[in-house]
Design an enzyme around this catalytic site. Structure first.
Site, PDB file in Angstrom:
ATOM      1  N   TYR A  75     -20.598 -74.181  -2.231  1.00  0.00           N
ATOM      2  CA  TYR A  75     -20.698 -72.826  -2.791  1.00  0.00           C
ATOM      3  C   TYR A  75     -21.526 -72.839  -4.080  1.00  0.00           C
ATOM      4  O   TYR A  75     -22.509 -72.090  -4.227  1.00  0.00           O
ATOM      5  CB  TYR A  75     -19.299 -72.257  -3.068  1.00  0.00           C
ATOM      6  N   LYS A  83     -25.191 -71.144  -5.050  1.00  0.00           N
ATOM      7  CA  LYS A  83     -25.386 -70.186  -6.155  1.00  0.00           C
ATOM      8  C   LYS A  83     -26.393 -70.734  -7.174  1.00  0.00           C
ATOM      9  O   LYS A  83     -27.222 -69.989  -7.701  1.00  0.00           O
ATOM     10  CB  LYS A  83     -24.047 -69.877  -6.850  1.00  0.00           C
ATOM     11  N   THR A 137     -22.219 -67.326 -11.146  1.00  0.00           N
ATOM     12  CA  THR A 137     -20.927 -67.911 -11.495  1.00  0.00           C
ATOM     13  C   THR A 137     -21.080 -69.059 -12.496  1.00  0.00           C
ATOM     14  O   THR A 137     -22.146 -69.688 -12.569  1.00  0.00           O
ATOM     15  CB  THR A 137     -20.266 -68.457 -10.206  1.00  0.00           C
ATOM     16  N   ASP A 138     -19.999 -69.348 -13.220  1.00  0.00           N
ATOM     17  CA  ASP A 138     -20.013 -70.520 -14.117  1.00  0.00           C
ATOM     18  C   ASP A 138     -19.940 -71.826 -13.315  1.00  0.00           C
ATOM     19  O   ASP A 138     -20.158 -72.900 -13.875  1.00  0.00           O
ATOM     20  CB  ASP A 138     -18.858 -70.450 -15.129  1.00  0.00           C
ATOM     21  N   GLU A 139     -19.631 -71.739 -12.018  1.00  0.00           N
ATOM     22  CA  GLU A 139     -19.455 -72.966 -11.226  1.00  0.00           C
ATOM     23  C   GLU A 139     -20.766 -73.737 -11.070  1.00  0.00           C
ATOM     24  O   GLU A 139     -20.759 -74.918 -10.731  1.00  0.00           O
ATOM     25  CB  GLU A 139     -18.812 -72.638  -9.874  1.00  0.00           C
TER      26      GLU A 139
HETATM   27  P1  NAD Z   1     -16.510 -61.170  -2.215  1.00  0.00           P
HETATM   28  O1  NAD Z   1     -16.494 -62.307  -1.239  1.00  0.00           O
HETATM   29  O2  NAD Z   1     -15.234 -60.450  -2.500  1.00  0.00           O
HETATM   30  O3  NAD Z   1     -17.570 -60.073  -1.740  1.00  0.00           O
HETATM   31  C1  NAD Z   1     -18.831 -60.424  -1.260  1.00  0.00           C
HETATM   32  C2  NAD Z   1     -19.450 -59.188  -0.631  1.00  0.00           C
HETATM   33  O4  NAD Z   1     -20.762 -59.547  -0.147  1.00  0.00           O
HETATM   34  C3  NAD Z   1     -18.674 -58.658   0.580  1.00  0.00           C
HETATM   35  O5  NAD Z   1     -18.584 -57.256   0.518  1.00  0.00           O
HETATM   36  C4  NAD Z   1     -19.513 -59.110   1.773  1.00  0.00           C
HETATM   37  O6  NAD Z   1     -19.393 -58.244   2.903  1.00  0.00           O
HETATM   38  C5  NAD Z   1     -20.919 -59.066   1.183  1.00  0.00           C
HETATM   39  N1  NAD Z   1     -21.841 -59.970   1.889  1.00  0.00           N
HETATM   40  C6  NAD Z   1     -21.627 -61.272   2.213  1.00  0.00           C
HETATM   41  N2  NAD Z   1     -22.694 -61.746   2.889  1.00  0.00           N
HETATM   42  C7  NAD Z   1     -23.606 -60.731   2.976  1.00  0.00           C
HETATM   43  C8  NAD Z   1     -24.897 -60.617   3.551  1.00  0.00           C
HETATM   44  N3  NAD Z   1     -25.478 -61.642   4.183  1.00  0.00           N
HETATM   45  N4  NAD Z   1     -25.543 -59.441   3.442  1.00  0.00           N
HETATM   46  C9  NAD Z   1     -24.969 -58.379   2.808  1.00  0.00           C
HETATM   47  N5  NAD Z   1     -23.732 -58.428   2.273  1.00  0.00           N
HETATM   48  C10 NAD Z   1     -23.048 -59.604   2.356  1.00  0.00           C
HETATM   49  O7  NAD Z   1     -17.143 -61.775  -3.532  1.00  0.00           O
HETATM   50  P2  NAD Z   1     -16.816 -61.448  -5.052  1.00  0.00           P
HETATM   51  O8  NAD Z   1     -15.699 -62.310  -5.489  1.00  0.00           O
HETATM   52  O9  NAD Z   1     -16.735 -59.981  -5.251  1.00  0.00           O
HETATM   53  O10 NAD Z   1     -18.148 -62.009  -5.760  1.00  0.00           O
HETATM   54  C11 NAD Z   1     -19.280 -61.175  -5.941  1.00  0.00           C
HETATM   55  C12 NAD Z   1     -20.368 -61.954  -6.648  1.00  0.00           C
HETATM   56  O11 NAD Z   1     -19.913 -62.402  -7.914  1.00  0.00           O
HETATM   57  C13 NAD Z   1     -20.812 -63.206  -5.887  1.00  0.00           C
HETATM   58  O12 NAD Z   1     -22.200 -63.333  -6.026  1.00  0.00           O
HETATM   59  C14 NAD Z   1     -20.102 -64.335  -6.586  1.00  0.00           C
HETATM   60  O13 NAD Z   1     -20.822 -65.548  -6.493  1.00  0.00           O
HETATM   61  C15 NAD Z   1     -20.053 -63.815  -8.008  1.00  0.00           C
HETATM   62  N6  NAD Z   1     -18.936 -64.287  -8.835  1.00  0.00           N
HETATM   63  C16 NAD Z   1     -17.655 -64.211  -8.381  1.00  0.00           C
HETATM   64  C17 NAD Z   1     -16.611 -64.627  -9.198  1.00  0.00           C
HETATM   65  C18 NAD Z   1     -15.168 -64.503  -8.751  1.00  0.00           C
HETATM   66  O14 NAD Z   1     -14.274 -64.964  -9.462  1.00  0.00           O
HETATM   67  N7  NAD Z   1     -14.863 -63.868  -7.620  1.00  0.00           N
HETATM   68  C19 NAD Z   1     -16.884 -65.131 -10.460  1.00  0.00           C
HETATM   69  C20 NAD Z   1     -18.222 -65.202 -10.894  1.00  0.00           C
HETATM   70  C21 NAD Z   1     -19.231 -64.767 -10.070  1.00  0.00           C
HETATM   71  P1  TYD Z   2     -10.102 -70.074  -6.036  1.00  0.00           P
HETATM   72  O1  TYD Z   2      -9.371 -68.795  -6.250  1.00  0.00           O
HETATM   73  O2  TYD Z   2     -10.468 -70.469  -4.648  1.00  0.00           O
HETATM   74  O3  TYD Z   2     -11.382 -70.049  -6.988  1.00  0.00           O
HETATM   75  P2  TYD Z   2     -12.449 -71.213  -7.369  1.00  0.00           P
HETATM   76  O4  TYD Z   2     -12.233 -72.372  -6.470  1.00  0.00           O
HETATM   77  O5  TYD Z   2     -13.767 -70.537  -7.117  1.00  0.00           O
HETATM   78  O6  TYD Z   2     -12.205 -71.521  -8.813  1.00  0.00           O
HETATM   79  O7  TYD Z   2      -9.227 -71.259  -6.639  1.00  0.00           O
HETATM   80  C1  TYD Z   2      -8.820 -71.251  -8.004  1.00  0.00           C
HETATM   81  C2  TYD Z   2      -8.101 -72.556  -8.283  1.00  0.00           C
HETATM   82  O8  TYD Z   2      -6.882 -72.587  -7.532  1.00  0.00           O
HETATM   83  C3  TYD Z   2      -8.888 -73.789  -7.834  1.00  0.00           C
HETATM   84  O9  TYD Z   2      -8.649 -74.827  -8.781  1.00  0.00           O
HETATM   85  C4  TYD Z   2      -8.252 -74.161  -6.497  1.00  0.00           C
HETATM   86  C5  TYD Z   2      -6.816 -73.709  -6.655  1.00  0.00           C
HETATM   87  N1  TYD Z   2      -6.142 -73.241  -5.422  1.00  0.00           N
HETATM   88  C6  TYD Z   2      -4.866 -73.767  -5.088  1.00  0.00           C
HETATM   89  O10 TYD Z   2      -4.310 -74.623  -5.787  1.00  0.00           O
HETATM   90  N2  TYD Z   2      -4.260 -73.271  -3.963  1.00  0.00           N
HETATM   91  C7  TYD Z   2      -4.836 -72.323  -3.166  1.00  0.00           C
HETATM   92  O11 TYD Z   2      -4.235 -71.941  -2.132  1.00  0.00           O
HETATM   93  C8  TYD Z   2      -6.119 -71.815  -3.528  1.00  0.00           C
HETATM   94  C9  TYD Z   2      -6.802 -70.773  -2.674  1.00  0.00           C
HETATM   95  C10 TYD Z   2      -6.729 -72.300  -4.669  1.00  0.00           C
END
Ligand code: NAD
Ligand code: TYD
Length: 350
Positions: A156, A160, A131-133
């Site tokens: 988080y 990461k 992630t960019d975070e």
């Molecule tokens: P998500 O929470 O929707 O899915 C995570 C998946 O991992 C789930 O299917 C869960 O069951 C599985 N999982 C969790 N713990 C596990 C374990 N111990 N063993 C096996 N499986 C396990 O997450 P997502 O949003 O799809 O993110 C996927 C990846 O992309 C993550 O690594 C996250 O850091 C990264 N990412 C997410 C975003 C975003 O905006 N969602 C952006 C950039 C990077």
């Molecule tokens: P989120 O979807 O949790 O992603 P991330 O924190 O990983 O960027 O949140 C996106 C943005 O929205 C973040 O600035 C927090 C804000 N947010 C709210 O204002 N209300 C909410 O109920 C949630 C879940 C997030």
């Protein structure tokens, strides 16, 4: 089969899009989805490809080193695309330890298993999805590049960042062939409804309060999930070993602007009067340590590998809202805990 790829976290939001894309685009790959099925993982996300001849599912915890090693042996795995993670910042604030276990220990387990399985071999790839975070929080100016120093600020992002460091350490120390991608916030179908966009869509639909943290002026850079899947595809196939690539679409929105835009879009789609849904906006206590702004410079990925996003935010958001309105049953299923056990039982019977 040309490749046998473990995709971890394939039952989650982004993972399910990656699994589907690889099954459709690469008929000579075997795809092994390794997922623990936490609250965020649902096989419902993959029901359209569950019977694909090149798809296998293994329910396993990546923290369980023996289970991971035996999956490597069982399938003679050639590559890994690692997405499994605890992914929600608010949950990491409530309890960081699950994040340490899955995101750090789980990642190191996978790295060890790959290193042992691929000893003396060539041509393998371990693609770590991050992630960019990890770069921390931006002020009003500037973008994150691959050279921005790591400065994680939430449990988080700290977990990461730690996993990213282990991935690079395995490359430098043991020569493990890794690739890494760091993406901005994703949106699209199958997004668990605790994250901002699907939560707001659900609450607007059901006329519930829309909880905006703080002043709503935090900025996120949003990317269509299928564009993230296409970036992973490109990086996995053509990216350089040992490199990281930032992924993003230059699409910054303050949270409040985004929520207002969603309200307008849904008022139109639901036949409500103009401004009706915006009345649901409720400012609530800010998130602890809330990062102010994320914004990605993806020029390395665009210039080196030719990747660009395929659709505009307006198109993507409209499609996303339509998907949630048409898949109300999905929201109900994934938010009901008993459903996961039920589905696993159904799978085991097959
Ligand atoms: P998500 O929470 O929707 O899915 C995570 C998946 O991992 C789930 O299917 C869960 O069951 C599985 N999982 C969790 N713990 C596990 C374990 N111990 N063993 C096996 N499986 C396990 O997450 P997502 O949003 O799809 O993110 C996927 C990846 O992309 C993550 O690594 C996250 O850091 C990264 N990412 C997410 C975003 C975003 O905006 N969602 C952006 C950039 C990077
Ligand atoms: P989120 O979807 O949790 O992603 P991330 O924190 O990983 O960027 O949140 C996106 C943005 O929205 C973040 O600035 C927090 C804000 N947010 C709210 O204002 N209300 C909410 O109920 C949630 C879940 C997030």
């Amino acid at each position: 089969m040309k490749k046998t790829i473990i995709i971890t976290g394939g039952a989650g939001f982004i993972g399910s899009h990656v699994v589907r894309r690889f099954l459709i685009n690469y008929p000579d790959y075997l795809i092994v989805n390794v997922d623990k099925l936490t609250y965020a993982g649902n096989l419902e996300n993959l029901k359209d490809v569950a019977n694909h001849p090149n798809y296998r599912f293994e329910r396993a915890d990546i923290v369980d080193a023996d289970a991971i090693r035996s999956i490597f042996q069982k399938y003679d795995v050639t590559d890994v695309i690692h997405l499994a993670a605890e992914s929600h910042v608010d949950r990491s604030i409530e309890g960081p330890m699950d994040f340490v276990m899955t995101n750090v220990v789980g990642t190191v387990n996978l790295l060890q298993a790959a290193k042992d399985a691929w000893k003396g071999r060539t041509g393998n790839i371990f693609h770590h999805v991050s992630t960019d975070e990890v770069y921390g929080s931006l002020g009003d100016e500037g973008l994150f590049t691959e050279n921005t120093p790591y400065d994680p600020r939430s449990p988080y992002s700290a977990s990461k960042a730690s996993s990213d460091h282990f991935v690079m350490a395995f490359y430098h120390t043991y020569g493990l062939p890794i690739k890494m991608s760091n993406c901005s916030n994703n949106y699209g179908s199958h997004h668990f409804p605790e994250k901002l966009i699907p939560l707001m869509i659900h609450n607007i639909q059901h006329k519930k309060p829309l909880p905006v943290y703080g002043l709503g002026d935090n900025i996120r850079d949003w990317l269509w999930v299928e564009d993230h899947a296409s970036a992973i595809d490109v990086i996995f196939h053509t990216g350089r070993i040992g490199e990281s690539y930032n992924v993003g679409g230059l699409n910054e929105w303050t949270n409040i602007e985004l929520v207002r835009f969603l309200c307008q879009l849904m008022d139109e789609k639901l036949g409500r009067s103009k401004g009706e849904s915006e009345e649901l906006i409720t400012y609530v206590t800010d998130r602890a340590g809330h990062d102010k702004r994320y914004a990605i410079d993806a020029s390395k990925l665009e210039e080196e590998l030719g990747w660009t996003p395929s659709i505009t935010f307006e198109e993507g958001l409209s499609k996303t809202v339509d998907w949630y309105l048409e898949n109300q049953d999905w929201v109900e299923k994934v938010t009901s805990g008993a459903y996961q056990d039920y589905y696993e039982m159904m799978y085991n019977k097959r």
